[in-house]
Design an enzyme around this catalytic site. Structure first.
Site, mmCIF file in Angstrom:
data_model
loop_
_atom_site.group_PDB
_atom_site.id
_atom_site.type_symbol
_atom_site.label_atom_id
_atom_site.label_comp_id
_atom_site.label_asym_id
_atom_site.label_seq_id
_atom_site.Cartn_x
_atom_site.Cartn_y
_atom_site.Cartn_z
ATOM 1 N N GLU A 1 0.806 -1.224 0.000
ATOM 2 C CA GLU A 1 0.000 0.000 0.000
ATOM 3 C C GLU A 1 0.838 1.274 0.000
ATOM 4 O OE1 GLU A 1 -3.124 0.234 -0.474
ATOM 5 O OE2 GLU A 1 -4.187 -1.463 0.427
ATOM 6 N N GLU B 1 -4.051 -10.615 -0.118
ATOM 7 C CA GLU B 1 -4.891 -10.537 1.082
ATOM 8 C C GLU B 1 -6.301 -10.920 0.647
ATOM 9 O OE1 GLU B 1 -4.639 -6.697 3.133
ATOM 10 O OE2 GLU B 1 -2.480 -6.664 2.802
HETATM 11 C C1 IPT Z 1 -5.255 -3.743 3.735
HETATM 12 C C2 IPT Z 1 -3.852 -3.626 4.255
HETATM 13 O O1 IPT Z 1 -2.908 -3.992 3.274
HETATM 14 C C3 IPT Z 1 -3.610 -4.449 5.465
HETATM 15 O O2 IPT Z 1 -2.408 -4.025 6.048
HETATM 16 C C4 IPT Z 1 -4.748 -4.335 6.431
HETATM 17 O O3 IPT Z 1 -4.853 -3.016 6.836
HETATM 18 C C5 IPT Z 1 -6.013 -4.732 5.763
HETATM 19 O O4 IPT Z 1 -6.244 -3.917 4.674
HETATM 20 C C6 IPT Z 1 -7.215 -4.580 6.646
HETATM 21 O O5 IPT Z 1 -7.114 -5.165 7.862
HETATM 22 S S1 IPT Z 1 -5.626 -2.217 2.943
HETATM 23 C C7 IPT Z 1 -7.370 -2.025 2.843
HETATM 24 C C8 IPT Z 1 -7.650 -0.606 2.494
HETATM 25 C C9 IPT Z 1 -7.970 -2.924 1.837
#
Ligand code: IPT
Length: 989
Positions: A420, A496
């Site tokens: 990010e 993710e």
């Molecule tokens: C995404 C991040 O990469 C991760 O670090 C964590 O924050 C996660 O979300 C949520 O728990 S970024 C999000 C804006 C999709």
């Protein structure tokens, strides 16, 4: 224009990575060079600003005897509490910087910890060159040894070394380290986690004899076509490499090609080796493997791999990111035991020893650089460091420190530039450097959807439909045709997905089906491994886990920091148990009519010879027979049909079910023999839903004294028709219930307003339904109560008719629900709830278990007889919320210590939940310690539940798990159990 302040910026604010450090190099845990671990008790002084105290503490002779004592490694804000001093507080923000965005400047309020430690050298220390190594200091430090300044550095989760040989003395050395919480580096470290300054990883002094290894790079590939491994170790200075098991003794820089067994996460074959130079001998563990993107697929040793991954932050509920070796090993054992095969080191390189463990135990690792600038999204990415070349040296420094440190691990199969950061030239510079330095590993970065710098197409939280479209290589094109063509030819991973916050994530098996269908979809990494809840003790000796806002932060993101598959104390949450089942590496299908079981080996590399297979045949949840199944040593991807034994009893005995299991045949490095790896159940027959009247002579309702109506064992309130007593015991009568204590996935995310079911449910009034009694009608053989359940200010309602009958000593309830009005929202739940005497605190049930399940998280729920206390049914989500339902329950019994109690049977099977507090109390609690047992046990018997999804940061429950408001009918039978009633098998009720 942003005015630079007059004069040069102090070292903690300049954009550079630091001064005085040695070039980065490969990490080795041990060698024959002497080491001194400088961890332990240090002297500590905290100042409120970066230059709030002078530097005289670094001079030899300074008297720090009145300073506090602080353990190193540690984060100082986690050390002060409960003691006489106050070292500030942890703070949690997800995306937002907790300081004004004015790079590279930081606030004047800049907690600064001066750390001091004296040490003597061991008697046999030879003198000469030595390095002082820091494995992790958050976020910026300045270091002196014996009054001599060694330098400054940033890059919290990256190592740094200083040459100290000239400055060392045999006795009375004084090491002084000044650590600033905020620095220009903080702009590059905006990961979603606690802000925790300190020297949180090891500090080590390492002897560097004449001719010692400066740096080395182990290149070892595996050619799956020939079965040969090739090995070349580049080293400065030159030396030799021996691999006794392979009979190899070669000079560094020379390549040897020999037949080997390859390394993979499933079969982590390592060869012990030694690198020797004139001055040092370094033990190596070599794994042969080749990673390549070929034909649009990511392959290791020529085979497609499927990531069953997790994102792992380093976390401990008492020590933050100061994680010891035992905890690292515990993480990996837990992962291996839950069929996890991959880790993305979100969002920084882990403690270096973690990667040794990954080599040894077998884990695919995406090693991610310590880099995130997410908070610039709050200002439309203006002045984003990754797109400002003045920051590029700092970015390249970070890339080099990661790659040089970790380059010799077979487990690391990809480099990730960071998380990010938006897009920018700095990222391209990092990718170019990494590619030149290590062309043998693909590069990952999710934040630039043009994929200009990377080798794999990566996304986060793409929903099922989109993932499937990408799987078909049919995603909408990029504007630039050439980039589009490149990206479309790339493998796809979800770096993710399945946000594991609170109750959930739902929809895992539907993702897995996509990964198993489309070659391009190579799996993903669940967000995330562990809840970062910080343990806090209460005055009464209890404890709970704290999250954002609990430390008085000005800005915070609440419990968004608790979104892991394990609780902060590493107890597996139901989400991990579900994940284990969904990603199990053996698949089963049955054709019961032909008595055949189909077994598929879903490993990518291992055959199934390490597994033993068992069958069991259960009738009404009771074991009838069991035995071993002979399964051939299926190669990866292969299937076989295996004959099941003849069913030991006929289906007439009751509901029968086959359970097949694959367990470890022998002890492994990560679990003992007998550990269950995979399983499945196949139901033989379901008895028809019992219809018709209860057995025994029917009772007729009759009015009795005190405004009551008696019907068999039940006593009802004549005014509102609710059940008041069952067999003399007080009951807070069952009535319709549609509400649940909102889960994090109901709450949703600010950035998906169309999600946020909780808000929409509350607006619709589903949390404040009222019950209007339209008629209480005692008839010939039934008591019929007609109601309308509806919230104020709405014309939506649920017409609900309860029809009670009784025969013998049992009471039966038929519920009919008819929605009225234009319902569009799903219902949280649909069922009845009743309050019972709190002494009914143990439960036995026949249905799904042992753990909780919801419509889209029920893969791991197995049909059987289960027992628990009511307390044991609760899942302690860090922020209390709906939890604990058991699926497919045929019957449940709640008992007192003397064996007396209540039995309920459902038709059709129902969702069973029992808790020592009400939904309202559960919903009101912010932390687990606020939940106190009340004077009733609340039992929910649900006909339907809405799915859980992963809407906290991703898709909501899939349409098939939506609980629509629709006409419904369901029934329960209640009976009492006498004291001394024998536990164990009983005929179906
Ligand atoms: C995404 C991040 O990469 C991760 O670090 C964590 O924050 C996660 O979300 C949520 O728990 S970024 C999000 C804006 C999709």
């Amino acid at each position: 224009m942003h005015e630079a302040p007059s004069g040069p910026l102090p070292y903690y604010e300049d954009m550079g990575p630091g001064t005085g450090a040695l070039p980065p190099r490969a990490w080795t845990g041990v060698s024959d060079a002497r080491r001194v671990n400088l961890g332990g008790a240090w002297r500590f002084r905290l100042s409120a600003t970066a230059d709030g105290s002078d530097e005289s503490f670094a001079r030899p002779g300074f008297d720090a005897s009145r300073w506090d004592v602080l353990p190193v490694p540690s984060h100082w804000p986690l050390q002060g509490h409960g003691q006489d001093h106050d070292y500030g507080r942890p703070a949690y923000t997800d995306v937002r910087y907790p300081f004004p965005i004015d790079p590279p400047r930081v606030p004047t309020e800049n907690p600064t910890g001066d750390h001091l430690r004296g040490f003597d050298l061991p008697g046999d220390w030879p003198g000469g060159a030595a390095v002082l190594r820091f494995d992790g200091v958050d976020s910026c430090a300045r270091v002196w040894l014996n009054g001599e300044e060694l330098g400054t550095f940033k890059g919290s989760r990256l190592p740094v070394e200083f040459e100290v040989g000239e400055v060392l003395r045999p006795r009375g050395n004084v090491l002084a380290v000044r650590v600033h919480q905020w620095s220009s580096g903080s702009y590059l470290e905006d990961q979603d986690m606690w802000w925790l300054p300190g020297i949180f990883r090891d500090v080590t002094l390492i002897e560097r004899p004449e001719g010692a290894v400066t740096d080395f790079f182990v290149h070892c590939d595996y050619d799956h076509l020939t079965g040969n491994g090739s090995l070349r170790v580049d080293c400065d200075p030159q030396g030799t490499v021996t691999v006794p098991e392979l009979g190899l003794d070669i000079a560094t820089g020379e390549t040897a090609v020999v037949p080997v067994e390859p390394w993979s996460a499933e079969v982590p074959r390592l060869y012990d080796a030694e690198l020797a130079t004139e001055g040092e001998r370094v033990p190596l563990r070599i794994g042969f493997r080749t990673v390549r993107v070929e034909d649009g697929v990511l392959k290791v040793n020529g085979r497609r791999v499927l990531f069953r991954g997790v994102n792992r932050h380093e976390f401990d509920p008492d020590h933050g990111r100061a994680v010891d070796l035992e905890t690292m090993r515990r993480d990996l054992l837990l992962m291996k035991r839950h069929n996890v095969n991959a880790v993305r080191t979100s969002h920084y390189p882990p403690h270096p020893a973690f990667l040794d463990l990954c080599d040894e135990l077998g884990m695919w690792v995406v090693d991610e650089c310590d880099l995130e600038t997410h908070g610039f999204s709050e200002v439309d990415w203006r002045r984003n460091p990754v797109d400002d070349e003045r920051w590029t040296p700092a970015l390249l420094d970070r890339a080099a420190r990661m790659v040089e440190r970790d380059k010799n691990h077979p487990a690391v199969v990809m480099w990730s530039l960071g998380n990010e950061c938006g897009t920018g030239r700095g990222l391209s510079a990092m990718a170019d450097w990494i590619r030149r330095r290590d062309p043998a590993r693909p590069i990952h970065y999710e934040g630039d959807q043009s994929c200009a710098d990377v080798d794999v197409y990566s996304r986060m939280y793409a929903n099922h439909e989109e993932s499937e479209t990408i799987g078909r290589r049919a995603e909408p094109p990029l504007l630039d045709a050439e980039s589009d063509q490149r990206r479309r030819a790339m493998p796809f991973i979800l770096c993710e997905y399945a946000h594991a916050m609170g109750n959930g994530p739902g929809g895992l098996s539907e993702y897995q089906r996509i990964f198993e269908t489309y070659e391009r979809c190579q799996g993903g990494f669940v967000w995330e491994w562990i809840d970062h809840g910080l343990r806090r003790r209460t005055a009464d000796g209890g404890a709970y886990f704290a999250y954002g806002g609990d430390f008085g932060e000005e800005l915070h993101d609440g419990n968004f920091v608790c979104d892991g598959l394990v609780f902060p104390d590493r107890t597996p949450s139901p989400g991990l148990v579900e994940y284990k089942k969904v990603v199990q590496p053996v698949g089963f299908a049955a054709d019961l009519a032909r008595g055949l079981l189909n077994v598929t080996n879903r490993h990518d590399f291992a055959d199934v010879s390490g597994l033993a297979f068992h069958w069991a045949y259960e009738v009404e949840g009771e074991l009838a027979a069991e035995g071993r199944l002979e399964v051939p040593a299926l190669a990866p991807g292969a299937s076989a049909e295996v004959a099941l034994p003849r069913a030991p009893r006929t289906a007439a005995d009751g509901e029968a079910c086959w359970t097949v299991r694959a367990v470890l045949a022998e002890d492994t490095a990560w679990a003992p023999s007998g550990h269950e790896v995979a399983w499945a159940q196949f139901e033989v027959a379901r008895p028809a839903v019992p219809a018709g009247p209860l057995p025994g002579a029917p009772h007729a309702p009759r009015r009795v004294e005190g405004g009551l109506i008696m019907l068999g064992p039940g006593m009802f309130d004549a005014a509102d028709g609710t059940l008041r007593y069952l067999d003399g015991a007080v009951v807070d009568g069952p009535r319709l219930d549609v509400w649940r204590a909102p889960i994090d996935n109901d709450r949703g995310a600010d950035w998906y307003p169309e999600g946020q079911l909780e808000r929409r449910w509350r607006e619709a009034g589903l949390d404040r339904m009222r019950h209007r009694i339209d008629e209480v009608a005692p008839g010939q053989d039934a008591l019929t109560v007609t109601t309308r359940v509806a919230p104020a200010a709405s014309d939506l309602g649920l017409r609900t008719v309860y029809r009670w009958t009784a025969a013998g000593d049992r009471l039966a309830l038929d519920v009919e629900v008819t929605p009225e009005g234009p319902w569009t929202l799903p219902l949280p739940r649909l069922g009845i709830r009743l309050g019972l005497c709190p002494t009914l605190d143990t439960v036995e049930w026949y249905g799904g278990g042992p753990g909780e399940a919801y419509p889209d998280t029920r893969e791991a729920s197995r049909l059987g007889r289960h027992r628990s206390t009511v307390d044991g049914l609760q899942t302690p989500y860090v922020r209390p919320q709906e939890n604990g339902a058991r699926a497919d329950v045929r019957w449940a019994e709640l008992r007192r210590a003397d064996g007396s109690g209540l039995r309920v049977t459902g038709a059709p099977p129902f969702w069973f939940t029992a808790r020592p507090w009400s939904t309202e109390e559960l919903a009101a609690a912010e932390h687990t310690n606020e939940l106190k047992r009340g004077d009733l046990i609340w039992v929910h018997l649900d006909h339907g539940l809405h799915g859980v999804g992963s809407g906290a940061c991703g898709p909501e429950a899939l349409p098939e798990f939506r609980l629509a408001a629709a006409p419904a009918a369901f029934s329960f039978t209640f009976g009492t159990l006498r004291a001394g009633h024998p536990a164990g098998p009983r005929p179906p009720f």
